[in-house]
Design a protein around this motif. Sequence first.
Motif, mmCIF file in Angstrom:
data_model
loop_
_atom_site.group_PDB
_atom_site.id
_atom_site.type_symbol
_atom_site.label_atom_id
_atom_site.label_comp_id
_atom_site.label_asym_id
_atom_site.label_seq_id
_atom_site.Cartn_x
_atom_site.Cartn_y
_atom_site.Cartn_z
ATOM 1 N N ALA A 238 -1.108 -20.886 -6.820
ATOM 2 C CA ALA A 238 -1.253 -20.308 -5.464
ATOM 3 C C ALA A 238 -1.084 -21.020 -4.436
ATOM 4 O O ALA A 238 -1.854 -22.213 -4.317
ATOM 5 N N VAL A 239 -0.344 -20.344 -3.676
ATOM 6 C CA VAL A 239 -0.016 -21.213 -2.041
ATOM 7 C C VAL A 239 -0.152 -20.385 -1.138
ATOM 8 O O VAL A 239 0.493 -19.206 -0.663
ATOM 9 N N PRO A 240 -1.320 -20.802 0.184
ATOM 10 C CA PRO A 240 -1.936 -20.074 0.988
ATOM 11 C C PRO A 240 -0.606 -19.895 2.434
ATOM 12 O O PRO A 240 0.511 -20.599 2.458
ATOM 13 N N TYR A 241 -0.462 -18.110 2.637
ATOM 14 C CA TYR A 241 0.872 -17.906 3.603
ATOM 15 C C TYR A 241 0.901 -17.552 4.261
ATOM 16 O O TYR A 241 0.856 -18.526 5.623
ATOM 17 N N LYS A 242 -0.450 -16.644 4.681
ATOM 18 C CA LYS A 242 -0.498 -15.526 6.168
ATOM 19 C C LYS A 242 -2.200 -15.253 6.317
ATOM 20 O O LYS A 242 -2.403 -15.070 4.904
ATOM 21 N N ILE A 243 -2.732 -15.345 7.257
ATOM 22 C CA ILE A 243 -3.518 -14.385 7.101
ATOM 23 C C ILE A 243 -2.765 -13.371 8.345
ATOM 24 O O ILE A 243 -2.722 -13.204 9.680
ATOM 25 N N HIS A 244 -3.386 -12.252 7.025
ATOM 26 C CA HIS A 244 -2.788 -10.603 7.696
ATOM 27 C C HIS A 244 -4.486 -10.028 8.755
ATOM 28 O O HIS A 244 -4.951 -9.858 8.048
ATOM 29 N N LEU A 245 -3.959 -9.181 10.030
ATOM 30 C CA LEU A 245 -4.660 -8.962 10.718
ATOM 31 C C LEU A 245 -4.360 -7.672 11.117
ATOM 32 O O LEU A 245 -3.188 -7.454 11.863
ATOM 33 N N TYR A 246 -5.770 -6.617 10.883
ATOM 34 C CA TYR A 246 -4.747 -5.179 11.425
ATOM 35 C C TYR A 246 -6.057 -4.547 12.286
ATOM 36 O O TYR A 246 -7.583 -5.039 11.657
ATOM 37 N N GLY A 247 -5.813 -4.092 13.416
ATOM 38 C CA GLY A 247 -6.396 -2.698 14.728
ATOM 39 C C GLY A 247 -6.484 -1.762 15.023
ATOM 40 O O GLY A 247 -5.650 -1.387 13.952
ATOM 41 N N PRO A 248 -7.028 -0.730 15.658
ATOM 42 C CA PRO A 248 -6.912 0.046 15.863
ATOM 43 C C PRO A 248 -5.434 0.503 16.195
ATOM 44 O O PRO A 248 -4.981 -0.172 16.570
ATOM 45 N N GLY A 249 -4.816 1.442 15.558
ATOM 46 C CA GLY A 249 -4.041 1.359 14.986
ATOM 47 C C GLY A 249 -2.945 1.491 14.302
ATOM 48 O O GLY A 249 -1.888 1.362 14.598
ATOM 49 N N GLY A 250 -3.408 -0.007 13.624
ATOM 50 C CA GLY A 250 -2.674 -0.140 12.929
ATOM 51 C C GLY A 250 -1.613 -0.223 11.549
ATOM 52 O O GLY A 250 -2.939 0.248 10.963
ATOM 53 N N GLN A 251 -0.593 -0.149 11.401
ATOM 54 C CA GLN A 251 -0.181 0.050 9.992
ATOM 55 C C GLN A 251 0.817 -1.057 9.362
ATOM 56 O O GLN A 251 1.367 -1.703 10.075
ATOM 57 N N PHE A 252 1.274 -0.462 8.650
ATOM 58 C CA PHE A 252 2.236 -1.372 7.887
ATOM 59 C C PHE A 252 3.078 -0.272 6.601
ATOM 60 O O PHE A 252 1.941 0.168 5.445
ATOM 61 N N HIS A 253 4.243 0.124 6.551
ATOM 62 C CA HIS A 253 5.005 1.505 5.696
ATOM 63 C C HIS A 253 4.665 0.662 4.084
ATOM 64 O O HIS A 253 4.561 -0.085 4.149
ATOM 65 N N SER A 254 4.918 1.870 3.731
ATOM 66 C CA SER A 254 4.736 1.513 1.938
ATOM 67 C C SER A 254 6.686 0.145 1.940
ATOM 68 O O SER A 254 7.252 0.479 2.532
ATOM 69 N N HIS A 255 5.575 -1.071 1.729
ATOM 70 C CA HIS A 255 7.098 -1.933 1.419
ATOM 71 C C HIS A 255 6.504 -2.924 -0.440
ATOM 72 O O HIS A 255 5.841 -2.132 -0.809
ATOM 73 N N LYS A 256 7.534 -3.248 0.123
ATOM 74 C CA LYS A 256 7.786 -4.749 -1.299
ATOM 75 C C LYS A 256 7.181 -5.819 -0.294
ATOM 76 O O LYS A 256 8.317 -6.078 0.399
ATOM 77 N N ASP A 257 6.577 -6.829 -1.365
ATOM 78 C CA ASP A 257 6.290 -8.532 -0.690
ATOM 79 C C ASP A 257 8.523 -9.215 -0.960
ATOM 80 O O ASP A 257 9.236 -8.649 -2.032
ATOM 81 N N THR A 258 8.534 -9.482 -0.463
ATOM 82 C CA THR A 258 10.589 -10.458 0.151
ATOM 83 C C THR A 258 10.088 -10.739 -1.238
ATOM 84 O O THR A 258 9.313 -12.162 -1.537
ATOM 85 N N PRO A 259 11.204 -10.816 -2.911
ATOM 86 C CA PRO A 259 11.445 -11.991 -3.567
ATOM 87 C C PRO A 259 11.845 -13.152 -2.486
ATOM 88 O O PRO A 259 12.511 -13.448 -2.103
ATOM 89 N N GLU A 260 11.260 -13.959 -3.433
ATOM 90 C CA GLU A 260 12.263 -15.694 -3.298
ATOM 91 C C GLU A 260 11.818 -16.300 -4.926
ATOM 92 O O GLU A 260 11.025 -16.015 -5.521
ATOM 93 N N LYS A 261 12.584 -17.520 -5.205
ATOM 94 C CA LYS A 261 12.745 -18.133 -6.467
ATOM 95 C C LYS A 261 11.358 -18.414 -6.787
ATOM 96 O O LYS A 261 10.004 -18.844 -5.548
ATOM 97 N N ASP A 262 10.825 -18.249 -8.040
ATOM 98 C CA ASP A 262 9.764 -18.219 -8.936
ATOM 99 C C ASP A 262 8.700 -17.605 -8.052
ATOM 100 O O ASP A 262 7.506 -17.983 -8.540
#
Length: 506
Positions: A238-262
């Motif tokens: 497990a490798v720390p990646y990002k802190i994701h934050l959402y506020g009023p009006g926040g959203q993220f359309h349906s998606h897949k996480d971008t692949p990378e090696k391993d």
Amino acid sequence: MTDNQNDDTTAASAKRKLSASSSTGALLSSPSAKQILKKPKLSENIQNMGLEVPNFHFPLGERVRTARLIKDALDRHPGFPSFAFDAFTVMEHESTFLEYFDNWSKKTLQNVLDRDGSGFNIVHSLGDDAISHAQNLQNIATKCRTYASGWTLSSPNQLVITRPGCEYHWKDDLDLARIFEHAEISGFGNVHTQETEFNPNVRNAREIPASEFTVNPELITEIEQRWAAYFLPTSIKAVPYKIHLYGPGGQFHSHKDTPEKDLVGTFLVGLGDTTKPPGRFEIAGEHLSACCGSGIAFYTDVPHAVNTIEEGFRAVIAFKMFREQKATEATPANSWDELKLAIRDSLVALKPPFAIGLRHEYHIDVKEHSSFDHMLVEVARSLTSVDVHVIPVFVNSRCSTDIEDPEANGVWTDVFPLTETHLDFILGDKLALERDPSIQWLKNLGGNIPLFRMVRGDLWSENQVDGPGYTGNESRSWDEYSIYMHYAMVVVPKDGSVNVDTPGSA
């Protein structure tokens, strides 16, 4: 926990026409066929369209390396033959024809069925037993998790944020509104253009990169242990990646996480959630919150979304789950034995050559697979009478219906190999296919063999829209591993022989 996630699929080959045969009735009356053929929404839509049904295409999906060049080349013609047809897809298409004609005119239906041709003859010649065993593999696939949730992590979450304006020490109260205000705006990866875009109508969020926060090692260890208890592969980092934050009006359309090696998955650890309505994170139809210490884990190719927030804030720490670099990992003893035995029974009952479209999607150079796919390939390679090849594939499928000209009715379900060598051919190296001895086995197949896809759901699309396959969590256009590919496991007799009477041959 299981889910019936809608996945984009791999699939199939060879032009099909509606057939005339006494075996057609037998196929339609078989229980296994009836289970596969039900697509009420599609049938209803087609019946309302009148005389002509427009072509329906599987979404082209993802490309590799020089994405636009490859897409254009594949759209014109790949320059090499397909090697399989998808039996389930042929049955679905042609069942729709029958429903359509049946509702239009009994006479027209009979005229179509009286014509010579392939169509149902091809699929029915596989036999109900083969279809039943393939369906059984589908059922086993749905028993394997694609995500898990419901954890409360016990390790102390000693989070420290150093980003200016977002400073935080784990002993303090976490002020989500203040941290959100000073975090940087999140972009998203548009796989179609291979660019990072900023569009709040697609993703409205903030983020803090791993270089600006730290967590305690105990939390990372617990995350790795939690993953290993539920998912394959079990050897994970497990490798720390990002802190994701959402506020009023926040959203993220349906998606897949971008692949990378391993990279095999994502693990989200909740930092706090005051959103209204609650449960804004959606995966496989389940709505989850990000309360402090909660955990959610999923494979990278599983679509997920953050639905629009009306009020409040939510924050998670995202960890990337990487396969540990080691020799081929066998499925842990005793942990998946029952499913492996069931997989083996169905594989032995299927007569080679045949292909199975894997449930998950992977990058171009994947060596090990995940979840059900991991067990499927492992079991198949333990069989001594067959050779097993796992290759990326490009799927082109469409159907057309014309009441006035039944001869024009058809199903086109082509599966093209898309190995590195085939990509080199598409990109201009016209001798690549002859030079590579590792792909010569494909020549014996020639579009003849059935492919059974392991994903379920609505495969039909006229227009590709933003969402899974086009929207990723980031853009890595420089990285050839950053594009998803559909894969197929191809099983052929050990001696390399292929029965020329295999269903599907011209």
